[in-house]
Design a protein around this motif. Structure first.
Motif, PDB file in Angstrom:
ATOM      1  N   GLY A  90      -1.933   5.549  -2.810  1.00 48.66           N
ATOM      2  CA  GLY A  90      -2.488   5.190  -4.066  1.00 48.66           C
ATOM      3  C   GLY A  90      -1.933   6.717  -4.711  1.00 48.66           C
ATOM      4  O   GLY A  90      -1.090   6.523  -4.772  1.00 48.66           O
ATOM      5  N   LYS A  91      -3.516   6.682  -5.817  1.00 50.31           N
ATOM      6  CA  LYS A  91      -3.992   7.556  -6.924  1.00 50.31           C
ATOM      7  C   LYS A  91      -4.279   8.240  -6.487  1.00 50.31           C
ATOM      8  O   LYS A  91      -5.403   8.829  -6.493  1.00 50.31           O
ATOM      9  CB  LYS A  91      -3.859   6.898  -7.783  1.00 50.31           C
TER      10      LYS A  91
ATOM     11  N   ALA B 240      -0.331  -6.666   6.194  1.00 52.68           N
ATOM     12  CA  ALA B 240      -0.117  -5.403   5.645  1.00 52.68           C
ATOM     13  C   ALA B 240       1.329  -4.405   5.974  1.00 52.68           C
ATOM     14  O   ALA B 240       1.590  -4.054   6.165  1.00 52.68           O
ATOM     15  CB  ALA B 240      -1.347  -4.409   5.415  1.00 52.68           C
ATOM     16  N   ALA B 241       2.169  -4.598   4.295  1.00 52.76           N
ATOM     17  CA  ALA B 241       1.975  -3.705   3.913  1.00 52.76           C
ATOM     18  C   ALA B 241       2.512  -1.921   3.491  1.00 52.76           C
ATOM     19  O   ALA B 241       2.031  -2.241   2.389  1.00 52.76           O
ATOM     20  CB  ALA B 241       3.838  -4.192   2.959  1.00 52.76           C
TER      21      ALA B 241
ATOM     22  N   LEU C 225      -9.033   0.711   4.616  1.00 54.51           N
ATOM     23  CA  LEU C 225      -9.691   0.106   3.011  1.00 54.51           C
ATOM     24  C   LEU C 225      -8.824  -0.527   3.029  1.00 54.51           C
ATOM     25  O   LEU C 225      -9.400  -1.554   2.151  1.00 54.51           O
ATOM     26  CB  LEU C 225     -10.026   1.105   3.126  1.00 54.51           C
ATOM     27  N   ARG C 226      -7.934  -0.553   2.399  1.00 51.22           N
ATOM     28  CA  ARG C 226      -6.771  -0.537   2.020  1.00 51.22           C
ATOM     29  C   ARG C 226      -6.278  -2.146   2.353  1.00 51.22           C
ATOM     30  O   ARG C 226      -5.775  -3.537   1.614  1.00 51.22           O
ATOM     31  CB  ARG C 226      -5.819  -0.535   0.721  1.00 51.22           C
ATOM     32  N   ALA C 227      -6.343  -1.926   3.254  1.00 44.12           N
ATOM     33  CA  ALA C 227      -5.232  -3.732   4.290  1.00 44.12           C
ATOM     34  C   ALA C 227      -6.256  -4.604   3.931  1.00 44.12           C
ATOM     35  O   ALA C 227      -5.928  -4.996   4.158  1.00 44.12           O
ATOM     36  CB  ALA C 227      -4.852  -2.806   5.179  1.00 44.12           C
TER      37      ALA C 227
ATOM     38  N   ILE D  45       0.576  -0.829   0.071  1.00 44.95           N
ATOM     39  CA  ILE D  45      -0.238   0.003   0.053  1.00 44.95           C
ATOM     40  C   ILE D  45       0.792   1.807  -0.219  1.00 44.95           C
ATOM     41  O   ILE D  45       1.849   0.876   1.007  1.00 44.95           O
ATOM     42  CB  ILE D  45      -0.464   0.040   1.314  1.00 44.95           C
ATOM     43  N   VAL D  46       0.799   1.592  -1.206  1.00 42.68           N
ATOM     44  CA  VAL D  46       1.669   3.118  -1.370  1.00 42.68           C
ATOM     45  C   VAL D  46       1.148   4.365  -0.525  1.00 42.68           C
ATOM     46  O   VAL D  46      -0.056   4.619  -1.541  1.00 42.68           O
ATOM     47  CB  VAL D  46       2.452   3.621  -2.792  1.00 42.68           C
ATOM     48  N   VAL D  47       1.757   5.059   0.302  1.00 43.65           N
ATOM     49  CA  VAL D  47       1.541   6.020   0.976  1.00 43.65           C
ATOM     50  C   VAL D  47       1.994   7.242   0.581  1.00 43.65           C
ATOM     51  O   VAL D  47       3.251   6.951   1.154  1.00 43.65           O
ATOM     52  CB  VAL D  47       1.677   6.258   2.909  1.00 43.65           C
ATOM     53  N   SER D  48       2.628   8.585  -0.170  1.00 40.53           N
ATOM     54  CA  SER D  48       2.844   9.230  -0.312  1.00 40.53           C
ATOM     55  C   SER D  48       2.414  10.659   0.298  1.00 40.53           C
ATOM     56  O   SER D  48       0.788  10.703   0.511  1.00 40.53           O
ATOM     57  CB  SER D  48       2.787   9.525  -1.884  1.00 40.53           C
TER      58      SER D  48
END
Length: 138
Positions: free
Chosen positions: A75-76, A101-102, A90-92, A60-63
Protein backbone atom coordinates in the motif's frame (compact mmCIF):
# COMPACT_ATOMS: atom_id res chain seq x y z
CA UNK A 1 -50.23 48.68 -25.80
CA UNK A 2 -47.10 49.36 -23.83
CA UNK A 3 -44.93 46.45 -22.58
CA UNK A 4 -43.54 46.84 -19.13
CA UNK A 5 -40.71 45.00 -17.42
CA UNK A 6 -42.04 43.06 -14.47
CA UNK A 7 -38.63 42.34 -12.90
CA UNK A 8 -37.22 44.72 -10.36
CA UNK A 9 -34.51 47.04 -11.63
CA UNK A 10 -31.75 45.20 -9.75
CA UNK A 11 -32.52 41.47 -9.84
CA UNK A 12 -29.91 40.42 -7.23
CA UNK A 13 -31.04 36.79 -7.24
CA UNK A 14 -30.22 36.38 -10.91
CA UNK A 15 -26.69 37.68 -10.39
CA UNK A 16 -26.28 35.34 -7.43
CA UNK A 17 -27.08 32.24 -9.51
CA UNK A 18 -23.82 32.51 -11.41
CA UNK A 19 -21.93 32.70 -8.12
CA UNK A 20 -23.73 29.60 -6.84
CA UNK A 21 -22.79 27.71 -10.03
CA UNK A 22 -19.17 28.75 -9.62
CA UNK A 23 -19.08 27.62 -5.98
CA UNK A 24 -20.62 24.27 -6.93
CA UNK A 25 -17.88 23.71 -9.53
CA UNK A 26 -15.15 24.68 -7.06
CA UNK A 27 -16.50 22.17 -4.55
CA UNK A 28 -17.05 19.43 -7.15
CA UNK A 29 -13.59 19.63 -8.76
CA UNK A 30 -11.59 18.20 -5.78
CA UNK A 31 -14.12 15.42 -5.36
CA UNK A 32 -13.70 14.27 -8.96
CA UNK A 33 -9.92 14.62 -9.13
CA UNK A 34 -9.35 12.48 -6.04
CA UNK A 35 -10.90 9.51 -7.86
CA UNK A 36 -8.30 9.94 -10.59
CA UNK A 37 -5.43 9.56 -8.12
CA UNK A 38 -3.08 6.62 -8.79
CA UNK A 39 -3.25 3.45 -6.75
CA UNK A 40 -1.44 3.23 -3.48
CA UNK A 41 2.21 2.31 -3.46
CA UNK A 42 5.50 3.54 -4.81
CA UNK A 43 5.89 4.81 -8.34
CA UNK A 44 7.49 2.15 -10.52
CA UNK A 45 8.15 1.82 -14.24
CA UNK A 46 6.17 -1.23 -15.31
CA UNK A 47 7.15 -3.52 -18.18
CA UNK A 48 4.90 -3.70 -21.24
CA UNK A 49 2.55 -6.59 -21.97
CA UNK A 50 -0.28 -7.49 -24.35
CA UNK A 51 -2.38 -9.10 -21.61
CA UNK A 52 -4.94 -7.45 -19.37
CA UNK A 53 -5.24 -8.09 -15.65
CA UNK A 54 -8.39 -9.65 -14.34
CA UNK A 55 -10.47 -7.23 -12.30
CA UNK A 56 -10.27 -7.65 -8.54
CA UNK A 57 -11.95 -5.27 -6.15
CA UNK A 58 -9.58 -3.67 -3.65
CA UNK A 59 -6.44 -5.84 -4.03
CA UNK A 60 -3.48 -5.59 -1.67
CA UNK A 61 -0.92 -3.56 -3.63
CA UNK A 62 2.74 -4.57 -3.24
CA UNK A 63 5.22 -2.30 -5.04
CA UNK A 64 8.92 -3.00 -5.56
CA UNK A 65 11.06 -0.09 -6.78
CA UNK A 66 14.10 -0.52 -8.98
CA UNK A 67 17.70 0.43 -8.47
CA UNK A 68 20.66 -0.98 -6.57
CA UNK A 69 18.71 -1.14 -3.30
CA UNK A 70 15.03 -1.84 -4.10
CA UNK A 71 12.35 -0.68 -1.69
CA UNK A 72 9.30 -2.76 -0.80
CA UNK A 73 5.90 -1.15 -0.24
CA UNK A 74 2.59 -2.61 0.90
CA UNK A 75 0.00 0.00 0.00
CA UNK A 76 1.51 3.30 1.08
CA UNK A 77 3.58 1.75 3.84
CA UNK A 78 7.27 1.02 3.29
CA UNK A 79 8.35 -2.31 4.74
CA UNK A 80 11.60 -4.20 4.96
CA UNK A 81 12.06 -7.30 2.79
CA UNK A 82 11.89 -9.58 5.83
CA UNK A 83 8.58 -8.12 6.99
CA UNK A 84 6.87 -8.10 3.61
CA UNK A 85 4.86 -11.29 4.08
CA UNK A 86 3.83 -10.23 7.60
CA UNK A 87 2.56 -6.89 6.28
CA UNK A 88 0.59 -8.63 3.51
CA UNK A 89 -0.81 -11.12 6.04
CA UNK A 90 -1.94 -8.22 8.24
CA UNK A 91 -3.75 -6.60 5.29
CA UNK A 92 -5.26 -9.94 4.22
CA UNK A 93 -7.01 -10.33 7.57
CA UNK A 94 -9.46 -7.62 6.49
CA UNK A 95 -10.11 -9.26 3.07
CA UNK A 96 -13.86 -9.31 2.46
CA UNK A 97 -14.13 -10.09 -1.26
CA UNK A 98 -14.27 -13.85 -0.81
CA UNK A 99 -11.72 -16.49 -1.71
CA UNK A 100 -8.00 -16.06 -1.24
CA UNK A 101 -6.77 -12.49 -0.84
CA UNK A 102 -5.58 -10.93 -4.11
CA UNK A 103 -2.18 -9.27 -4.19
CA UNK A 104 -1.32 -6.90 -7.05
CA UNK A 105 2.44 -6.85 -7.64
CA UNK A 106 3.77 -3.66 -9.20
CA UNK A 107 7.45 -4.35 -9.90
CA UNK A 108 9.85 -1.96 -11.60
CA UNK A 109 11.43 -3.21 -14.85
CA UNK A 110 14.86 -3.31 -13.23
CA UNK A 111 13.70 -5.37 -10.23
CA UNK A 112 12.05 -8.32 -11.99
CA UNK A 113 14.10 -10.94 -10.12
CA UNK A 114 12.97 -9.55 -6.76
CA UNK A 115 9.40 -9.56 -8.03
CA UNK A 116 9.56 -13.21 -9.02
CA UNK A 117 10.89 -14.19 -5.60
CA UNK A 118 8.09 -12.28 -3.87
CA UNK A 119 5.51 -13.75 -6.27
CA UNK A 120 6.60 -17.32 -5.48
CA UNK A 121 6.50 -16.64 -1.74
CA UNK A 122 3.00 -15.18 -1.99
CA UNK A 123 1.80 -18.14 -4.05
CA UNK A 124 3.25 -20.55 -1.47
CA UNK A 125 1.30 -18.70 1.24
CA UNK A 126 -1.95 -19.17 -0.74
CA UNK A 127 -2.53 -15.65 -2.09
CA UNK A 128 -3.80 -14.89 -5.60
CA UNK A 129 -1.11 -12.82 -7.26
CA UNK A 130 -1.62 -10.43 -10.14
CA UNK A 131 1.39 -8.97 -11.94
CA UNK A 132 0.91 -5.30 -12.88
CA UNK A 133 2.18 -4.17 -16.28
CA UNK A 134 1.54 -1.45 -18.84
CA UNK A 135 -0.45 -2.47 -21.90
CA UNK A 136 1.71 -2.38 -25.01
CA UNK A 137 0.73 0.21 -27.59
CA UNK A 138 -0.23 -1.26 -30.97
Amino acid sequence: MKLELTLPEKPGVLHGLALIDLLALVMLFPLLTSSLAPQAGAEVELPETNFRLQRVSNPIVVSITGGADPQFWVGKERVERDGLLDAVKLRAEGWKSGGAAAVLLKVDKTAQSYGMDVCYELLREGYRTLWGAKLAQD
